[in-house]
Design a protein around this motif. Structure first.
Motif, PDB file in Angstrom:
ATOM      1  N   GLY A  14     -11.995  32.914   9.739  1.00  0.00           N
ATOM      2  CA  GLY A  14     -12.978  32.280   8.863  1.00  0.00           C
ATOM      3  C   GLY A  14     -12.352  31.255   7.940  1.00  0.00           C
ATOM      4  O   GLY A  14     -12.914  30.180   7.712  1.00  0.00           O
ATOM      5  N   ALA A  15     -11.169  31.550   7.404  1.00  0.00           N
ATOM      6  CA  ALA A  15     -10.481  30.600   6.534  1.00  0.00           C
ATOM      7  C   ALA A  15     -10.057  29.354   7.310  1.00  0.00           C
ATOM      8  O   ALA A  15     -10.190  28.230   6.815  1.00  0.00           O
ATOM      9  CB  ALA A  15      -9.267  31.268   5.896  1.00  0.00           C
ATOM     10  N   LEU A  16      -9.582  29.551   8.537  1.00  0.00           N
ATOM     11  CA  LEU A  16      -9.170  28.405   9.359  1.00  0.00           C
ATOM     12  C   LEU A  16     -10.369  27.540   9.728  1.00  0.00           C
ATOM     13  O   LEU A  16     -10.306  26.303   9.632  1.00  0.00           O
ATOM     14  CB  LEU A  16      -8.464  28.892  10.620  1.00  0.00           C
ATOM     15  CG  LEU A  16      -7.930  27.819  11.546  1.00  0.00           C
ATOM     16  CD1 LEU A  16      -6.819  27.042  10.867  1.00  0.00           C
ATOM     17  CD2 LEU A  16      -7.444  28.435  12.836  1.00  0.00           C
ATOM     18  N   ILE A  17     -11.459  28.164  10.114  1.00  0.00           N
ATOM     19  CA  ILE A  17     -12.669  27.406  10.455  1.00  0.00           C
ATOM     20  C   ILE A  17     -13.189  26.651   9.241  1.00  0.00           C
ATOM     21  O   ILE A  17     -13.576  25.479   9.336  1.00  0.00           O
ATOM     22  CB  ILE A  17     -13.733  28.352  11.042  1.00  0.00           C
ATOM     23  CG1 ILE A  17     -13.287  28.830  12.420  1.00  0.00           C
ATOM     24  CG2 ILE A  17     -15.093  27.678  11.114  1.00  0.00           C
ATOM     25  CD1 ILE A  17     -14.125  29.968  12.975  1.00  0.00           C
ATOM     26  N   THR A  18     -13.187  27.302   8.082  1.00  0.00           N
ATOM     27  CA  THR A  18     -13.648  26.645   6.863  1.00  0.00           C
ATOM     28  C   THR A  18     -12.762  25.458   6.504  1.00  0.00           C
ATOM     29  O   THR A  18     -13.260  24.379   6.142  1.00  0.00           O
ATOM     30  CB  THR A  18     -13.666  27.656   5.701  1.00  0.00           C
ATOM     31  OG1 THR A  18     -14.499  28.761   6.065  1.00  0.00           O
ATOM     32  CG2 THR A  18     -14.179  27.026   4.429  1.00  0.00           C
ATOM     33  N   LEU A  19     -11.446  25.636   6.619  1.00  0.00           N
ATOM     34  CA  LEU A  19     -10.522  24.551   6.302  1.00  0.00           C
ATOM     35  C   LEU A  19     -10.699  23.363   7.241  1.00  0.00           C
ATOM     36  O   LEU A  19     -10.756  22.209   6.801  1.00  0.00           O
ATOM     37  CB  LEU A  19      -9.082  25.063   6.373  1.00  0.00           C
ATOM     38  CG  LEU A  19      -7.994  24.074   5.981  1.00  0.00           C
ATOM     39  CD1 LEU A  19      -8.099  23.729   4.513  1.00  0.00           C
ATOM     40  CD2 LEU A  19      -6.640  24.667   6.298  1.00  0.00           C
ATOM     41  N   LEU A  20     -10.825  23.640   8.533  1.00  0.00           N
ATOM     42  CA  LEU A  20     -11.019  22.542   9.488  1.00  0.00           C
ATOM     43  C   LEU A  20     -12.373  21.863   9.291  1.00  0.00           C
ATOM     44  O   LEU A  20     -12.488  20.645   9.427  1.00  0.00           O
ATOM     45  CB  LEU A  20     -10.869  23.058  10.917  1.00  0.00           C
ATOM     46  CG  LEU A  20      -9.439  23.434  11.323  1.00  0.00           C
ATOM     47  CD1 LEU A  20      -9.433  24.084  12.698  1.00  0.00           C
ATOM     48  CD2 LEU A  20      -8.526  22.242  11.282  1.00  0.00           C
ATOM     49  N   ALA A  21     -13.404  22.644   8.970  1.00  0.00           N
ATOM     50  CA  ALA A  21     -14.724  22.053   8.713  1.00  0.00           C
ATOM     51  C   ALA A  21     -14.697  21.169   7.470  1.00  0.00           C
ATOM     52  O   ALA A  21     -15.309  20.083   7.459  1.00  0.00           O
ATOM     53  CB  ALA A  21     -15.772  23.153   8.569  1.00  0.00           C
ATOM     54  N   LEU A  22     -13.997  21.603   6.431  1.00  0.00           N
ATOM     55  CA  LEU A  22     -13.878  20.763   5.233  1.00  0.00           C
ATOM     56  C   LEU A  22     -13.129  19.469   5.532  1.00  0.00           C
ATOM     57  O   LEU A  22     -13.510  18.405   5.038  1.00  0.00           O
ATOM     58  CB  LEU A  22     -13.173  21.538   4.119  1.00  0.00           C
ATOM     59  CG  LEU A  22     -14.004  22.604   3.415  1.00  0.00           C
ATOM     60  CD1 LEU A  22     -13.151  23.388   2.431  1.00  0.00           C
ATOM     61  CD2 LEU A  22     -15.188  21.972   2.706  1.00  0.00           C
ATOM     62  N   CYS A  23     -12.078  19.567   6.348  1.00  0.00           N
ATOM     63  CA  CYS A  23     -11.365  18.348   6.756  1.00  0.00           C
ATOM     64  C   CYS A  23     -12.306  17.403   7.501  1.00  0.00           C
ATOM     65  O   CYS A  23     -12.301  16.195   7.268  1.00  0.00           O
ATOM     66  CB  CYS A  23     -10.169  18.701   7.641  1.00  0.00           C
ATOM     67  SG  CYS A  23      -8.805  19.450   6.780  1.00  0.00           S
ATOM     68  N   GLY A  24     -13.121  17.954   8.397  1.00  0.00           N
ATOM     69  CA  GLY A  24     -14.071  17.148   9.144  1.00  0.00           C
ATOM     70  C   GLY A  24     -15.097  16.482   8.242  1.00  0.00           C
ATOM     71  O   GLY A  24     -15.433  15.304   8.418  1.00  0.00           O
ATOM     72  N   LEU A  25     -15.601  17.217   7.249  1.00  0.00           N
ATOM     73  CA  LEU A  25     -16.583  16.645   6.330  1.00  0.00           C
ATOM     74  C   LEU A  25     -15.965  15.538   5.471  1.00  0.00           C
ATOM     75  O   LEU A  25     -16.612  14.516   5.212  1.00  0.00           O
ATOM     76  CB  LEU A  25     -17.174  17.745   5.445  1.00  0.00           C
ATOM     77  CG  LEU A  25     -18.104  18.722   6.153  1.00  0.00           C
ATOM     78  CD1 LEU A  25     -18.510  19.844   5.210  1.00  0.00           C
ATOM     79  CD2 LEU A  25     -19.336  17.998   6.682  1.00  0.00           C
ATOM     80  N   VAL A  26     -14.734  15.733   5.046  1.00  0.00           N
ATOM     81  CA  VAL A  26     -14.060  14.689   4.263  1.00  0.00           C
ATOM     82  C   VAL A  26     -13.871  13.438   5.111  1.00  0.00           C
ATOM     83  O   VAL A  26     -14.096  12.311   4.646  1.00  0.00           O
ATOM     84  CB  VAL A  26     -12.714  15.214   3.715  1.00  0.00           C
ATOM     85  CG1 VAL A  26     -11.873  14.092   3.141  1.00  0.00           C
ATOM     86  CG2 VAL A  26     -12.954  16.278   2.660  1.00  0.00           C
ATOM     87  N   ILE A  27     -13.497  13.616   6.377  1.00  0.00           N
ATOM     88  CA  ILE A  27     -13.338  12.465   7.272  1.00  0.00           C
ATOM     89  C   ILE A  27     -14.665  11.736   7.456  1.00  0.00           C
ATOM     90  O   ILE A  27     -14.724  10.506   7.403  1.00  0.00           O
ATOM     91  CB  ILE A  27     -12.772  12.907   8.632  1.00  0.00           C
ATOM     92  CG1 ILE A  27     -11.328  13.317   8.484  1.00  0.00           C
ATOM     93  CG2 ILE A  27     -12.887  11.808   9.675  1.00  0.00           C
ATOM     94  CD1 ILE A  27     -10.773  13.982   9.703  1.00  0.00           C
ATOM     95  N   LEU A  28     -15.718  12.499   7.703  1.00  0.00           N
ATOM     96  CA  LEU A  28     -17.033  11.877   7.884  1.00  0.00           C
ATOM     97  C   LEU A  28     -17.440  11.086   6.646  1.00  0.00           C
ATOM     98  O   LEU A  28     -17.971   9.973   6.752  1.00  0.00           O
ATOM     99  CB  LEU A  28     -18.072  12.935   8.220  1.00  0.00           C
ATOM    100  CG  LEU A  28     -17.927  13.615   9.575  1.00  0.00           C
ATOM    101  CD1 LEU A  28     -18.983  14.701   9.737  1.00  0.00           C
ATOM    102  CD2 LEU A  28     -18.016  12.616  10.702  1.00  0.00           C
TER     103      LEU A  28
END
Length: 181
Positions: A42-56
């Motif tokens: 869950g922490a890894l998925i959350t971290l990668l999702a936050l990275c994706g949102l920042v990129i977007l």
């Protein structure tokens, strides 16, 4: 001195809370919550999702909504074809899907964010050091960007090799993970 008689012991007390079959009463130490696979995933998925949102958010801010949507569509279009090609390459001994999803998410989110931040920092640094912003853009795009981007993507393969070594059975697995990244 005469020997003292041993006093009679009373019967052991009964505890109704303890079942007669004590084999079920094994000691199981509690694990810390962060050692749980679900919490780490869950922490890894959350971290990668936050990275994706920042990129977007960064890309939409730089290109506008129309450019963002066109770029997103063109970036997502080849993913199923390339995924199928690399999965076909790994058809003899396929690796687990979770590793492939991690590699894809790392390449799309974490490595891209690292590349965006490092490239903009390096371009600004070169522009201030040389006092020529146009050459800084060219130098940053042709020399620094490929090194930073590919190194950030290679980190996914290295992480998979370090933490999921049992899933590496040959060179083909490394090629497939790198392709998904």
């Amino acid at each position: 001195m005469p020997a003292q008689p041993v006093p009679a012991c009373a019967e052991e007390p009964r505890f109704d809370g303890v079942p007669p079959d004590r084999a079920k009463w094994r000691y199981r130490p509690r694990r810390d919550f962060w050692r749980s696979k679900a919490v780490r995933a869950g922490a890894l998925i959350t971290l990668l999702a936050l990275c994706g949102l920042v990129i977007l958010a960064l890309v939409r801010d730089q290109t506008g909504t129309e450019g963002f949507l066109v770029g997103l569509g063109l970036a997502v279009l080849p993913v199923p074809l390339l995924g199928a090609a690399f999965r076909w390459l790994d058809r003899v001994d396929p690796g687990p899907w979770r590793n492939l999803f991690f590699a894809l998410a790392w390449g799309a989110c974490a490595a891209a964010l690292v590349a965006i931040i490092a490239n903009s920092f390096a371009t600004r640094w070169i522009a201030t050091a040389t006092a020529d912003p146009s050459s800084a853009d060219h130098l940053g795009a042709s020399v620094i960007a490929p090194i930073v981007e590919e190194s950030a993507k290679a980190a996914a393969v290295l992480l998979l090799f370090l933490f999921r070594r049992r899933d590496f059975k040959g060179i083909v697995d490394g090629v497939v993970f790198a392709g998904f990244t």
